[in-house]
Design a protein around this motif. Structure first.
Motif, short mmCIF file in Angstrom:
data_model
loop_
_atom_site.label_atom_id
_atom_site.label_comp_id
_atom_site.label_asym_id
_atom_site.label_seq_id
_atom_site.Cartn_x
_atom_site.Cartn_y
_atom_site.Cartn_z
N ALA A 87 0.81 -1.31 -0.20
CA ALA A 87 0.01 0.02 -0.83
C ALA A 87 0.53 1.05 -0.09
CB ALA A 87 -0.98 0.01 1.39
N ALA A 88 1.75 1.32 1.26
CA ALA A 88 2.94 2.33 0.43
C ALA A 88 3.40 2.75 -0.58
CB ALA A 88 3.73 1.97 1.51
N VAL A 89 3.99 1.54 -0.83
CA VAL A 89 5.01 1.78 -2.39
C VAL A 89 3.53 2.37 -3.13
CG1 VAL A 89 5.42 -0.03 -4.05
CG2 VAL A 89 6.51 0.31 -1.59
N THR A 90 2.72 1.72 -3.56
CA THR A 90 1.91 2.13 -4.47
C THR A 90 1.13 3.16 -4.34
OG1 THR A 90 -0.14 1.15 -2.93
CG2 THR A 90 1.05 0.06 -5.50
N VAL A 94 3.03 4.69 -7.17
CA VAL A 94 2.36 4.57 -9.01
C VAL A 94 1.36 5.60 -8.51
CG1 VAL A 94 1.21 2.91 -9.80
CG2 VAL A 94 2.90 2.74 -8.28
N ARG A 95 0.21 5.60 -8.23
CA ARG A 95 -1.08 6.39 -7.64
C ARG A 95 -2.10 6.29 -7.08
NH1 ARG A 95 -2.06 3.28 -12.49
NH2 ARG A 95 -3.67 2.04 -12.78
N PRO A 96 -2.17 7.40 -5.74
CA PRO A 96 -3.58 6.86 -4.98
C PRO A 96 -4.42 5.87 -4.94
CG PRO A 96 -3.60 8.86 -5.07
CD PRO A 96 -2.24 8.41 -6.13
N GLU A 97 -5.17 5.77 -6.29
CA GLU A 97 -6.32 4.60 -6.43
C GLU A 97 -5.63 3.16 -7.11
OE1 GLU A 97 -5.93 6.42 -10.03
OE2 GLU A 97 -5.59 7.09 -9.03
N ALA A 98 -4.03 3.10 -6.87
CA ALA A 98 -3.54 1.73 -7.13
C ALA A 98 -3.28 0.94 -5.92
CB ALA A 98 -2.40 1.86 -7.94
N ALA A 99 -3.45 1.80 -5.01
CA ALA A 99 -3.56 1.57 -3.02
C ALA A 99 -5.05 0.72 -2.54
CB ALA A 99 -2.81 2.49 -2.66
N THR A 100 -5.84 1.30 -3.26
CA THR A 100 -7.09 0.74 -3.43
C THR A 100 -7.30 -0.99 -2.10
OG1 THR A 100 -7.87 1.89 -4.70
CG2 THR A 100 -9.91 0.19 -3.62
N GLY A 101 -7.06 -1.56 -2.67
CA GLY A 101 -6.56 -3.10 -2.93
C GLY A 101 -6.45 -3.34 -1.15
N PRO A 102 -4.91 -3.17 -1.72
CA PRO A 102 -4.09 -3.50 -0.03
C PRO A 102 -4.83 -2.43 1.21
CG PRO A 102 -2.51 -2.43 -1.80
CD PRO A 102 -3.55 -2.54 -2.19
#
Length: 191
Positions: A87-90, A94-102
């Motif tokens: 979550a922290a790396v994404t 990357v972009r904030p919405e990419a952290a939704t899953g974790p």
């Protein structure tokens, strides 16, 4: 073959409670057969192949390793660390919405902990180890599903359908293992 030799093979790796219970039952069976006029080797032969008996007992009762496994809490913590790092790396790279899953997986983690915390220690350890694997897989799966929903196809779409099947297989296996562990723990309660 003597009864002790037969028991060494038939009860190999079983948890102590199952070992004690089965030892008493097989001793009683052999004693009954010997009172009927059979010799010890003949009475032991009526018990069957000890390797087959061992396989059958291991399908019914937990092994000593399963009851003494203490890796569950460590696996759970390691999995949470992996998902938190993901979550922290994404979020950062990357972009904030990419952290939704974790992030959703991390929100589910306390619920999972509340569900398993009242189970006996061997069951809790097993469930935490299994849930640790699940939470990592779930965070990846959810991100890939969101990618697909946004129209940005993930690298391997076949995995999107593989993970729910894997979770179903895990649940079925976990249910069987939990039943074996609980059955074995009940034997220890009777002693």
């Amino acid at each position: 073959m003597t009864l002790n030799d037969w028991l060494d093979v038939a009860l190999r790796d079983l948890a102590p409670a199952a070992w004690d219970r089965m030892t008493a039952e097989y001793h009683a069976h052999v004693q009954d057969a010997m009172h009927s006029g059979l010799t010890e080797p003949e009475a032991v032969a009526t018990l069957g192949d000890p390797a087959q008996v061992n396989r059958a007992l291991r399908r019914t009762y937990a092994t000593d390793e399963e009851l003494s496994n203490s890796q569950g809490a460590w696996m759970w913590m390691f999995s949470l660390l992996v998902v938190t790092s993901y979550a922290a790396v994404t979020l950062w790279l990357v972009r904030p919405e990419a952290a939704t899953g974790p992030l959703v997986a991390l929100l589910l983690a306390p619920l999972i902990w509340l569900l398993v915390r009242r189970e006996p220690q061997p069951v809790r350890n097993f469930l935490l180890a299994t849930a640790g694997h699940w939470i990592v897989n779930f965070s990846l799966w959810m991100n890939w599903m969101l990618q697909l929903w946004r129209g940005d196809a993930p690298p391997s779409q076949g995995l999107l359908w593989f993970f729910p099947v894997l979770w179903l297989v895990w649940m079925l296996d976990a249910g069987r293992r939990i039943q074996r562990i609980q059955r074995t723990l009940k034997l220890g309660d009777r002693a």
